[in-house]
Design an enzyme around this catalytic site. Sequence first.
Site, PDB file in Angstrom:
ATOM      1  N   HIS A 150       0.834  -1.205   0.000  1.00  0.00           N
ATOM      2  CA  HIS A 150       0.000   0.000   0.000  1.00  0.00           C
ATOM      3  C   HIS A 150       0.872   1.260   0.000  1.00  0.00           C
ATOM      4  CE1 HIS A 150      -3.732   2.305   1.000  1.00  0.00           C
ATOM      5  NE2 HIS A 150      -2.823   3.141   1.484  1.00  0.00           N
ATOM      6  N   GLU A 151       1.717   1.383   1.002  1.00  0.00           N
ATOM      7  CA  GLU A 151       2.558   2.581   1.093  1.00  0.00           C
ATOM      8  C   GLU A 151       3.537   2.618  -0.084  1.00  0.00           C
ATOM      9  OE1 GLU A 151       1.480   4.730   3.062  1.00  0.00           O
ATOM     10  OE2 GLU A 151       0.230   3.433   4.322  1.00  0.00           O
TER      11      GLU A 151
ATOM     12  N   HIS B 220       1.855   4.317  -2.967  1.00  0.00           N
ATOM     13  CA  HIS B 220       1.913   5.780  -2.834  1.00  0.00           C
ATOM     14  C   HIS B 220       3.305   6.283  -3.225  1.00  0.00           C
ATOM     15  CE1 HIS B 220      -1.932   6.689  -0.980  1.00  0.00           C
ATOM     16  NE2 HIS B 220      -1.749   5.856   0.019  1.00  0.00           N
TER      17      HIS B 220
ATOM     18  N   GLU C  67      -4.615   7.460  -3.687  1.00  0.00           N
ATOM     19  CA  GLU C  67      -5.072   6.225  -3.038  1.00  0.00           C
ATOM     20  C   GLU C  67      -5.286   5.119  -4.079  1.00  0.00           C
ATOM     21  OE1 GLU C  67      -4.868   6.102   0.116  1.00  0.00           O
ATOM     22  OE2 GLU C  67      -6.011   4.339   0.730  1.00  0.00           O
TER      23      GLU C  67
HETATM   24 MG    MG Z   1      -3.250   5.364   1.669  1.00  0.00          MG
END
Ligand code: MG
Length: 503
Positions: free
Chosen positions: A269-270, A273, A299
């Site tokens: 997830h990170e 980003h 996101e």
């Molecule tokens: Mg996020």
Amino acid sequence: MQVRNKAVKKLLGHYREISLLGKTEAVLGWDLNVNLPPKASGDRAEQISQLTSIITDKWHDTEFRETLEGLVSDTSNLNQYERAIVRNLVYASKFYYRVPKKIIVRFSDTTSKSFMAWQQARKDDNFKAFLPHLRRVIELNVQIAEHLGYEDNPYDALLDLYEQGLTTREMGNVFKILKNEISLLLKTIKKSKHYGNETQLLSRENTYSKSDQEKIALFALEKIGYDLDAGRMDVSAHPFTTHFSVNDVRITNRYGESDFTESIMVALHEGGHALYEQGVDPSYEHTPLSGGVSLGIHESQSRFWENQIGRSREFAKFLTPVLKSFYPGQLRGVEELDIYRKFNIVRPSLVRVEADEVTYNLHVALRFDLENKLINGKVAAKDLPEIWRSMMKSYLGVVPQTDADGVMQDVHWSYGSFGYFPTYTLGNLYAAQFTQKMSRDFPLKKLVEAGNLTSILRWQRKNIHRHGSLYWPDEMIKKVTSKPLDPNYFVKYLKRKYTKLYS
Ligand code: MG
């Protein structure tokens, strides 16, 4: 990036100072979350607010403001980059120019205090201690919305702060579709023989060392293309990504020894980003075109790697032998299907950040409805715990025993953010629509199964990352997929995946 217009060049020179100060503030914020000794929190708040005040003054610089206003009145001579620079500056400056400085300062002070009060109140499960702070934060948000201006609904003014042009009506229509489809899908899932009985993977007395989890996370990050020479991964209570330049994009993770799966998903997830920020055209650095364009598109990049890839059957197939090499004893007899099921257990639950892909958006829909009512004065802050419980019952069919696991679970309201939550759902929708296009452009599933992920990053770089903030979200989705945002891509994805998994 070609900038020839003299006035735009002047703006860029001044904006560079704003950007550098903002990145310096971000370093302090990163350090606060990762390294700060507890006694220093007051000092750090003062250091940060000093910088905020300098940055606010920079926005109010008369020459800068007049140059910008001059350009807004006539953009006909500007090229694509220059127009985007002006558009982004108008958008970013709106808060500073429309909201009186007195309110901005009060807001900053109120939310620092309210954030600290929330931390303690949540620990003590004491909503009453948080209530006066929350009341002030809501009142200030109502005032800010009035100063920003809106057509239909004051909540629109707040939504626009997080996603350009988003309205209550538009988001309400999206949630109407999602709520319907998800509740139907949940009914099917709950009837399955697998429901409640998905996998025994973590039910044994096993532990998984933090250092191994860190190695697996770093392996996954390198695999997806995260440049560790232009970033690093540290530990923090709440994982996040931050960036100070295109050469310094940092993420954090957290490790629980009884479950190795969460830290992998956090890394993906990170990492998603971070890939976005590492991939922005370096010539945009410290201009209004740098950085990801909106929270929703940002996101989408994290949800893509976490959910569309990380929770896919193909990725489970690729990852299983890797996991077994780290945990040969703990994972003896475990098969790829167990790993896949573990990553995709569906269960209506109390806490948003722990929710699965299917129920997650119901948590967001609840917050959206509630924020809309709060900002419109239809719900009083003091009644929130009770209203939260009854909404949880109707949205998810579960009711929290404590306010800590109920209305006080999220940090957002405490630091003043109303209108932020819907961007999480937008991220899921954008991700599904981008993925659909990607799999038409190349054999996505086959490559993931083989652990060959370089074509994915190449596609993202070309279509999304390098553009930074050049295209706004509505332009971006049309440019990449030839269609406006359509929630049905996400609905179809959920239905296909989970009816098969729970057949
Ligand atoms: Mg996020």
